[in-house]
Write a protein that holds these residues in place. Structure first.
Motif, PDB file in Angstrom:
ATOM      1  N   GLN A 187       0.832  -1.199   0.000  1.00 31.11           N
ATOM      2  CA  GLN A 187       0.000   0.000   0.000  1.00 31.11           C
ATOM      3  C   GLN A 187       0.871   1.255   0.000  1.00 31.11           C
ATOM      4  O   GLN A 187       2.010   1.220   0.458  1.00 31.11           O
ATOM      5  N   PRO A 188       0.323   2.380  -0.481  1.00 32.96           N
ATOM      6  CA  PRO A 188       1.067   3.640  -0.444  1.00 32.96           C
ATOM      7  C   PRO A 188       1.488   3.980   0.989  1.00 32.96           C
ATOM      8  O   PRO A 188       0.724   3.778   1.923  1.00 32.96           O
ATOM      9  N   GLY A 189       2.699   4.460   1.126  1.00 33.45           N
ATOM     10  CA  GLY A 189       3.204   4.853   2.431  1.00 33.45           C
ATOM     11  C   GLY A 189       3.945   3.747   3.171  1.00 33.45           C
ATOM     12  O   GLY A 189       4.591   4.007   4.178  1.00 33.45           O
ATOM     13  N   ALA A 190       3.858   2.503   2.665  1.00 29.20           N
ATOM     14  CA  ALA A 190       4.561   1.401   3.317  1.00 29.20           C
ATOM     15  C   ALA A 190       6.069   1.614   3.180  1.00 29.20           C
ATOM     16  O   ALA A 190       6.555   2.091   2.158  1.00 29.20           O
ATOM     17  N   GLU A 191       6.797   1.264   4.212  1.00 26.39           N
ATOM     18  CA  GLU A 191       8.257   1.399   4.222  1.00 26.39           C
ATOM     19  C   GLU A 191       8.868   0.138   3.608  1.00 26.39           C
ATOM     20  O   GLU A 191       8.595  -0.976   4.062  1.00 26.39           O
ATOM     21  N   VAL A 192       9.660   0.302   2.543  1.00 28.82           N
ATOM     22  CA  VAL A 192      10.293  -0.831   1.861  1.00 28.82           C
ATOM     23  C   VAL A 192      11.742  -0.476   1.519  1.00 28.82           C
ATOM     24  O   VAL A 192      12.085   0.705   1.403  1.00 28.82           O
ATOM     25  N   PRO A 193      12.596  -1.499   1.341  1.00 30.50           N
ATOM     26  CA  PRO A 193      13.969  -1.225   0.909  1.00 30.50           C
ATOM     27  C   PRO A 193      14.006  -0.791  -0.559  1.00 30.50           C
ATOM     28  O   PRO A 193      13.109  -1.102  -1.336  1.00 30.50           O
ATOM     29  N   ARG A 194      15.047  -0.088  -0.932  1.00 33.53           N
ATOM     30  CA  ARG A 194      15.249   0.325  -2.323  1.00 33.53           C
ATOM     31  C   ARG A 194      15.289  -0.922  -3.210  1.00 33.53           C
ATOM     32  O   ARG A 194      15.720  -1.977  -2.785  1.00 33.53           O
ATOM     33  N   GLU A 195      14.805  -0.822  -4.434  1.00 32.09           N
ATOM     34  CA  GLU A 195      14.721  -1.890  -5.423  1.00 32.09           C
ATOM     35  C   GLU A 195      13.746  -2.993  -5.023  1.00 32.09           C
ATOM     36  O   GLU A 195      13.845  -4.124  -5.485  1.00 32.09           O
ATOM     37  N   SER A 196      12.776  -2.666  -4.169  1.00 34.28           N
ATOM     38  CA  SER A 196      11.713  -3.610  -3.820  1.00 34.28           C
ATOM     39  C   SER A 196      10.723  -3.701  -4.975  1.00 34.28           C
ATOM     40  O   SER A 196      10.575  -2.770  -5.764  1.00 34.28           O
ATOM     41  N   MET A 197      10.009  -4.831  -5.043  1.00 36.79           N
ATOM     42  CA  MET A 197       8.993  -5.037  -6.070  1.00 36.79           C
ATOM     43  C   MET A 197       7.654  -4.503  -5.563  1.00 36.79           C
ATOM     44  O   MET A 197       7.239  -4.805  -4.453  1.00 36.79           O
TER      45      MET A 197
END
Length: 103
Positions: free
Chosen positions: A47-57
């Motif tokens: 969802q928008p705003g979720a924290e993810v690492p760079r280059e995540s799918m």
């Protein structure tokens, strides 16, 4: 890094937005996603705003899944339905079930 809101964007804009943020996009319902241009994203995961690492799918869909429905076409119907009160429903020609009306 936070996932941007992609819902409502055209495919070309969603790809560019994800690329600018260092994210990868995948569209499970569109094998030709790299060619899609004017299709609009209707949902995404994460969802928008979720924290993810760079280059995540990030997964995006262009069609609603079964049971989710869509709003259909929202353009005005022409000619417009007549104004006034209730009207009696008529049988369709060849309809095996007749519309019953109270006396």
């Amino acid at each position: 890094m936070r996932v941007p809101r992609l819902v409502g964007l055209m495919a070309v804009d969603a790809r560019e937005t994800a690329r600018a943020r260092g994210l990868l996009l995948n569209a499970p319902d569109r094998p030709d996603f790299h060619l899609a241009v004017v299709d609009y994203v209707v949902r995404q995961y994460p969802q928008p705003g979720a924290e993810v690492p760079r280059e995540s799918m990030v997964y995006v869909w262009f069609d609603f899944g079964p049971g989710e429905g869509g709003g259909g076409v929202h353009e005005p119907r022409i000619p417009r339905p007549p104004r006034g009160g209730l009207q009696r429903e008529l049988d369709e020609p060849g309809d095996p079930y007749m519309v019953l009306s109270s006396p």
